[in-house]
Design an enzyme around this catalytic site. Structure first.
Site, PDB file in Angstrom:
ATOM      1  N   LYS A 137       0.839  -1.209   0.000  1.00  0.00           N
ATOM      2  CA  LYS A 137       0.000   0.000   0.000  1.00  0.00           C
ATOM      3  C   LYS A 137       0.867   1.250   0.000  1.00  0.00           C
ATOM      4  CE  LYS A 137       0.786   0.796   4.516  1.00  0.00           C
ATOM      5  NZ  LYS A 137       1.299   2.006   5.184  1.00  0.00           N
ATOM      6  N   THR A 145      -3.434   5.617   3.903  1.00  0.00           N
ATOM      7  CA  THR A 145      -2.116   6.096   3.494  1.00  0.00           C
ATOM      8  C   THR A 145      -2.142   6.862   2.180  1.00  0.00           C
ATOM      9  OG1 THR A 145      -1.655   3.953   2.461  1.00  0.00           O
ATOM     10  CG2 THR A 145      -0.828   4.290   4.676  1.00  0.00           C
TER      11      THR A 145
END
Length: 337
Positions: free
Chosen positions: A196, A253
């Site tokens: 990610k 994120t």
């Protein structure tokens, strides 16, 4: 029941997780290789380089001596950068053998080891023999240290091949604002947690270039598809990637300036040189090394990861970001699934 826990790594995430454990009444020893940081934590109860405007409880004690931090511990939480996991684990193994200890091992770091492409639980298992450890558990999910510090609602997952180890970690951390689920898919959780950061770099770059919400949604959605393809090639459960360590971690994120990977991408998108971004960030940008590892893994395993490849070309081959985006958009049309 109070447990003795060593938290290795006093960055933003490590120190805040130590604070959660301390708040839950555990005997927490926070270790850092930096004596000045240890002195600040023990005298001023602050960690100003990593967490602004936050005061730690005086009951949380920091250590610069690793052996002292590990004395009599029931669990060890690794929160050091990926590149340091193997060396720190090797030092821990020698101390555990000398002290005849067998603690639970936990890690909350997010990355893939360079060159070996090993997941971090694999590194811990290689460096610390079974005779000196119980289960190995991964603690991961959508969680900025800054938000946990202000007791924002946070959900994470504890993944382990040993259900009892996962439940042990769940009990350690549960608070009214910090909720922990258990999971048995260690592979999926670790791969989702690591990759990610690549998507966060890309999302930051889009923001820096001035792209809007449509572009960011496209990146996150197709980025998740890439992560799932690589993860399932290793045997991960595809359902993991629509959970906390998959889509949850990507959302947090890839949309927040609290993410150092997002901030790095944003600066690259604004035209900053990569070396300058690295130098003034002041913290490890895990997504840079993970991009290289994921790109090389995708080639080795024959997994299609065009977004990862484009970000790799920008970072490691100096390709113009706008040209990389144009090339992605003009690929031959194909089915979504």
């Amino acid at each position: 029941m109070s447990e003795k826990i060593a938290v290795l790594g006093a960055g933003s995430w490590g120190s805040i997780l130590a604070s959660v454990l301390d708040e839950n009444g555990h005997d927490v020893r926070l270790w850092s290789y930096n004596p000045k940081q240890v002195e600040e934590l023990n005298t001023q109860h602050t960690n100003s380089h990593y967490i602004k405007d936050y005061t730690f409880s005086p009951s949380l004690v920091a250590y610069s001596d690793l052996a002292s931090a590990l004395d009599g511990v029931d669990a060890i939480l690794f929160v050091v950068p990926t590149k340091a996991i193997r060396s720190v684990a090797g030092n821990v193994a020698a101390i555990l053998k000398e002290k005849n200890l067998q603690p639970q091992l936990i890690h909350a770091s997010k990355g893939i080891e360079q060159k070996t492409y090993k997941r971090l639980s694999q590194v811990l298992e290689e460096e610390i023999p079974e005779s000196n450890r119980k289960g190995v558990t991964v603690l991961s999910g959508p969680s900025h240290a800054e938000d946990v510090a202000r007791k924002d609602i946070t959900l994470v997952t504890a993944a382990s091949a040993n259900p009892e180890s996962a439940k042990f970690v769940q009990k350690l951390f549960m608070t009214p604002y910090f909720r922990v689920y258990t999971n048995s898919d260690v592979i999926g959780v670790e791969i989702g947690a690591a990759l990610k950061n690549i998507i966060a770099l890309g999302a930051g770059a889009l923001h820096g270039l001035g792209y809007g919400d449509n572009a960011k949604a496209a990146l996150m959605t197709r980025g998740l598809a890439e992560i799932s393809r690589l993860g399932t090639s290793f045997g991960a459960d595809p359902m993991t990637f629509i959970g906390l360590s998959g889509v949850g971690d990507i959302i947090v994120t890839a949309t927040s300036s609290n993410s150092r990977n997002w901030r790095a991408g944003d600066e690259l998108g604004r035209g900053e040189a990569l070396d300058d971004v690295i130098n003034h960030m002041g913290m490890v940008i895990e997504g840079l090394a993970t991009t290289k590892a994921a790109y090389e893994l995708s080639k080795e395993r024959g997994v299609s990861m065009p977004i990862t490849e484009a970000i790799y070309q920008v970072i490691y081959e100096g390709k113009d970001i706008r040209q990389a985006i144009s090339d992605l958009m003009q690929r031959e049309g194909r089915s979504e699934f």
